[in-house]
Write a protein that holds these residues in place. Structure first.
Motif, PDB file in Angstrom:
ATOM      1  N   VAL A 101       0.830  -1.205   0.000  1.00 39.36           N
ATOM      2  CA  VAL A 101       0.000   0.000   0.000  1.00 39.36           C
ATOM      3  C   VAL A 101       0.871   1.265   0.000  1.00 39.36           C
ATOM      4  CG1 VAL A 101      -0.245   0.146   2.527  1.00 39.36           C
ATOM      5  CG2 VAL A 101      -2.055   1.032   1.036  1.00 39.36           C
ATOM      6  N   HIS A 102       0.505   2.232  -0.852  1.00 40.52           N
ATOM      7  CA  HIS A 102       1.287   3.462  -0.991  1.00 40.52           C
ATOM      8  C   HIS A 102       0.448   4.521  -1.709  1.00 40.52           C
ATOM      9  CE1 HIS A 102       1.738   1.489  -4.896  1.00 40.52           C
ATOM     10  NE2 HIS A 102       2.024   2.676  -5.413  1.00 40.52           N
ATOM     11  N   VAL A 103       0.967   5.741  -1.706  1.00 38.11           N
ATOM     12  CA  VAL A 103       0.404   6.846  -2.485  1.00 38.11           C
ATOM     13  C   VAL A 103       1.451   7.255  -3.509  1.00 38.11           C
ATOM     14  CG1 VAL A 103      -0.405   9.236  -2.433  1.00 38.11           C
ATOM     15  CG2 VAL A 103      -1.045   7.689  -0.604  1.00 38.11           C
ATOM     16  N   ASP A 104       1.041   7.494  -4.738  1.00 37.54           N
ATOM     17  CA  ASP A 104       2.002   7.862  -5.779  1.00 37.54           C
ATOM     18  C   ASP A 104       2.614   9.230  -5.503  1.00 37.54           C
ATOM     19  OD1 ASP A 104       1.708   5.496  -7.071  1.00 37.54           O
ATOM     20  OD2 ASP A 104       0.348   6.238  -8.616  1.00 37.54           O
ATOM     21  N   PRO A 105       3.882   9.422  -5.920  1.00 35.35           N
ATOM     22  CA  PRO A 105       4.635  10.630  -5.558  1.00 35.35           C
ATOM     23  C   PRO A 105       4.172  11.892  -6.279  1.00 35.35           C
ATOM     24  CG  PRO A 105       5.895   9.305  -7.098  1.00 35.35           C
ATOM     25  CD  PRO A 105       4.686   8.485  -6.730  1.00 35.35           C
ATOM     26  N   GLN A 114      -3.786 -11.268 -14.520  1.00 40.31           N
ATOM     27  CA  GLN A 114      -4.790 -10.658 -13.648  1.00 40.31           C
ATOM     28  C   GLN A 114      -4.121  -9.978 -12.469  1.00 40.31           C
ATOM     29  OE1 GLN A 114      -7.591 -13.769 -12.476  1.00 40.31           O
ATOM     30  NE2 GLN A 114      -9.200 -12.748 -13.645  1.00 40.31           N
ATOM     31  N   LYS A 115      -4.627  -8.802 -12.105  1.00 39.88           N
ATOM     32  CA  LYS A 115      -4.141  -8.060 -10.937  1.00 39.88           C
ATOM     33  C   LYS A 115      -5.305  -7.781  -9.995  1.00 39.88           C
ATOM     34  CE  LYS A 115      -0.325  -5.417 -13.092  1.00 39.88           C
ATOM     35  NZ  LYS A 115       0.755  -5.707 -12.127  1.00 39.88           N
ATOM     36  N   ARG A 116      -5.017  -7.816  -8.718  1.00 40.55           N
ATOM     37  CA  ARG A 116      -5.992  -7.418  -7.710  1.00 40.55           C
ATOM     38  C   ARG A 116      -5.593  -6.057  -7.165  1.00 40.55           C
ATOM     39  NH1 ARG A 116      -7.156 -10.358  -1.851  1.00 40.55           N
ATOM     40  NH2 ARG A 116      -8.813  -8.943  -1.163  1.00 40.55           N
ATOM     41  N   TRP A 117      -6.533  -5.134  -7.150  1.00 38.98           N
ATOM     42  CA  TRP A 117      -6.284  -3.783  -6.659  1.00 38.98           C
ATOM     43  C   TRP A 117      -7.175  -3.500  -5.447  1.00 38.98           C
ATOM     44  CZ3 TRP A 117      -3.272   0.128  -9.191  1.00 38.98           C
ATOM     45  CH2 TRP A 117      -2.706  -0.257 -10.405  1.00 38.98           C
ATOM     46  N   VAL A 118      -6.624  -2.774  -4.487  1.00 34.86           N
ATOM     47  CA  VAL A 118      -7.390  -2.222  -3.371  1.00 34.86           C
ATOM     48  C   VAL A 118      -7.053  -0.739  -3.288  1.00 34.86           C
ATOM     49  CG1 VAL A 118      -7.805  -2.244  -0.893  1.00 34.86           C
ATOM     50  CG2 VAL A 118      -7.401  -4.386  -2.090  1.00 34.86           C
ATOM     51  N   LEU A 119      -8.067   0.113  -3.313  1.00 27.25           N
ATOM     52  CA  LEU A 119      -7.853   1.556  -3.302  1.00 27.25           C
ATOM     53  C   LEU A 119      -8.667   2.196  -2.182  1.00 27.25           C
ATOM     54  CD1 LEU A 119      -8.479   0.598  -6.556  1.00 27.25           C
ATOM     55  CD2 LEU A 119      -7.290   2.769  -6.895  1.00 27.25           C
ATOM     56  N   PHE A 173     -12.073   0.281  -2.227  1.00 28.66           N
ATOM     57  CA  PHE A 173     -12.609  -0.159  -3.504  1.00 28.66           C
ATOM     58  C   PHE A 173     -11.760  -1.361  -3.932  1.00 28.66           C
ATOM     59  CE2 PHE A 173     -14.034   4.150  -3.196  1.00 28.66           C
ATOM     60  CZ  PHE A 173     -15.235   4.207  -3.895  1.00 28.66           C
ATOM     61  N   ASP A 174     -12.372  -2.503  -4.110  1.00 27.52           N
ATOM     62  CA  ASP A 174     -11.669  -3.729  -4.463  1.00 27.52           C
ATOM     63  C   ASP A 174     -11.975  -4.091  -5.913  1.00 27.52           C
ATOM     64  OD1 ASP A 174     -12.096  -3.624  -1.515  1.00 27.52           O
ATOM     65  OD2 ASP A 174     -10.847  -5.415  -1.581  1.00 27.52           O
ATOM     66  N   VAL A 175     -10.926  -4.283  -6.702  1.00 28.82           N
ATOM     67  CA  VAL A 175     -11.082  -4.489  -8.141  1.00 28.82           C
ATOM     68  C   VAL A 175     -10.157  -5.607  -8.613  1.00 28.82           C
ATOM     69  CG1 VAL A 175     -10.906  -3.414 -10.421  1.00 28.82           C
ATOM     70  CG2 VAL A 175     -11.579  -2.030  -8.452  1.00 28.82           C
ATOM     71  N   VAL A 176     -10.658  -6.418  -9.540  1.00 35.22           N
ATOM     72  CA  VAL A 176      -9.799  -7.370 -10.256  1.00 35.22           C
ATOM     73  C   VAL A 176      -9.666  -6.873 -11.686  1.00 35.22           C
ATOM     74  CG1 VAL A 176      -9.570  -9.718 -11.141  1.00 35.22           C
ATOM     75  CG2 VAL A 176     -10.408  -9.347  -8.814  1.00 35.22           C
ATOM     76  N   GLN A 177      -8.437  -6.631 -12.091  1.00 37.39           N
ATOM     77  CA  GLN A 177      -8.139  -6.118 -13.430  1.00 37.39           C
ATOM     78  C   GLN A 177      -7.727  -7.281 -14.331  1.00 37.39           C
ATOM     79  OE1 GLN A 177      -4.594  -3.756 -13.605  1.00 37.39           O
ATOM     80  NE2 GLN A 177      -5.126  -2.748 -15.531  1.00 37.39           N
ATOM     81  N   ASN A 178      -8.367  -7.364 -15.492  1.00 33.02           N
ATOM     82  CA  ASN A 178      -8.069  -8.424 -16.449  1.00 33.02           C
ATOM     83  C   ASN A 178      -7.283  -7.883 -17.635  1.00 33.02           C
ATOM     84  OD1 ASN A 178      -9.633 -10.678 -15.207  1.00 33.02           O
ATOM     85  ND2 ASN A 178     -11.366  -9.293 -15.567  1.00 33.02           N
ATOM     86  N   ALA A 179      -6.681  -8.769 -18.387  1.00 32.68           N
ATOM     87  CA  ALA A 179      -5.902  -8.381 -19.563  1.00 32.68           C
ATOM     88  C   ALA A 179      -6.747  -7.538 -20.510  1.00 32.68           C
ATOM     89  CB  ALA A 179      -5.379  -9.628 -20.273  1.00 32.68           C
ATOM     90  N   TRP A 198      -4.527   6.045  -1.600  1.00 30.40           N
ATOM     91  CA  TRP A 198      -3.715   4.916  -1.157  1.00 30.40           C
ATOM     92  C   TRP A 198      -4.163   3.688  -1.951  1.00 30.40           C
ATOM     93  CZ3 TRP A 198       0.316   4.948   2.267  1.00 30.40           C
ATOM     94  CH2 TRP A 198       0.487   6.112   3.042  1.00 30.40           C
ATOM     95  N   HIS A 199      -3.208   2.871  -2.380  1.00 35.53           N
ATOM     96  CA  HIS A 199      -3.573   1.675  -3.142  1.00 35.53           C
ATOM     97  C   HIS A 199      -2.499   0.601  -3.013  1.00 35.53           C
ATOM     98  CE1 HIS A 199      -1.285   4.340  -5.816  1.00 35.53           C
ATOM     99  NE2 HIS A 199      -0.879   3.249  -6.471  1.00 35.53           N
ATOM    100  N   ALA A 200      -2.933  -0.636  -3.175  1.00 37.81           N
ATOM    101  CA  ALA A 200      -2.033  -1.789  -3.151  1.00 37.81           C
ATOM    102  C   ALA A 200      -2.422  -2.699  -4.309  1.00 37.81           C
ATOM    103  CB  ALA A 200      -2.142  -2.531  -1.823  1.00 37.81           C
TER     104      ALA A 200
END
Length: 248
Positions: free
Chosen positions: A44-48, A61-66, A115-121, A132-134
């Motif tokens: 988990v972090h915030v972009d600079p 596939q990626k799992r995102w939490v924001l 916010f929980d998201v699964v990102q597909n190709a 904040w996101h991981a």
């Protein structure tokens, strides 16, 4: 890398990037081709520099939490000490993420829900500045990602850049004026040295002062104490109710 740039076009939604006026050599690292095996990712972090980001997933596939911006949401709260975090994304998802899904987190601690998201190709993820996101790779993944600055968010990005990269911010402002962006130049010049907004903005190019760090830690500690107390209280009363129901 120049050859790779010929193989893709920046998505039209994110075509504006005011940092391009700084010059490729002077601007901070901003674009990457990323490869990751399962269970890898970003904790988990915030972009600079208050930048936003897009992430185009080529395969996997990626799992995102924001988590949306919140004045009380800080690193000590999202990455608390004493629970065995080691900097790995999978460890954060296993040990810290579950804490943010409880009733105590949102209703007692007053923290924003995720916010929980699964990102597909073939899909593109947009991360607004200050969120904040991981990220956790579910499978082997290949993606292209970039941080950027747009006109609507220039005010916040310039404040963060002025604090984190003062020399670069000066050159950037000169370039913007030379390119005919007098509107942005005037916006930057009107900014006070410190503003009510800058208190909650972080940069990766400059460390926070000790007083700011202590304040963040104290706020986070206070919330954690409330969360733990409420969890114990609910567990105690929950057990009491269960015994009463059994007796009935």
């Amino acid at each position: 890398t120049k050859e790779l740039e010929k193989d893709f076009d920046i998505p039209s939604y994110f075509s504006e990037d005011l940092f391009k006026y700084v010059g490729h050599k002077r601007r901070p690292p901003h674009r990457w081709v990323v490869f990751g095996p399962p269970r890898s990712g970003s904790s988990v972090h915030v972009d600079p520099l208050a930048t936003s980001a897009w992430n185009a997933l080529i395969s996997g596939q990626k799992r995102w939490v924001l988590y949306p911006p919140d004045k009380g949401l800080s690193k000590p709260l999202l990455k608390p000490k004493g629970i065995g975090l080691d900097g790995e994304s999978v460890t954060w998802f296993q040990k810290a993420y579950p804490m943010t899904q409880t009733r105590e987190w949102s209703e007692v601690g007053g923290c924003p829900k995720s916010f929980d998201v699964v990102q597909n190709a073939g899909e593109i993820m947009f991360v607004p500045d200050g969120w904040w996101h991981a990220v956790l790779n579910i499978t082997h993944t290949v993606a292209v990602t970039q941080n950027f600055c747009t006109t609507p968010r220039f005010d916040a990005v310039y404040r963060a850049t002025r604090r984190g990269r003062p020399k670069m911010s000066k050159k950037w402002l000169e370039k913007l004026k030379a390119k005919g962006r007098q509107d942005l130049y005037d916006t930057a010049v009107r900014q006070p040295r410190r503003s009510e907004y800058s208190e909650n903005e972080k940069t990766s190019s400059s460390s926070s002062s000790s007083s700011e760090g202590e304040s963040d830690t104290e706020d986070a500690d206070d919330r954690m104490v409330r969360l733990k107390e409420e969890t114990r209280r609910l567990a105690k009363h929950g057990g009491k109710r269960e015994r009463e129901e059994e007796e009935v």
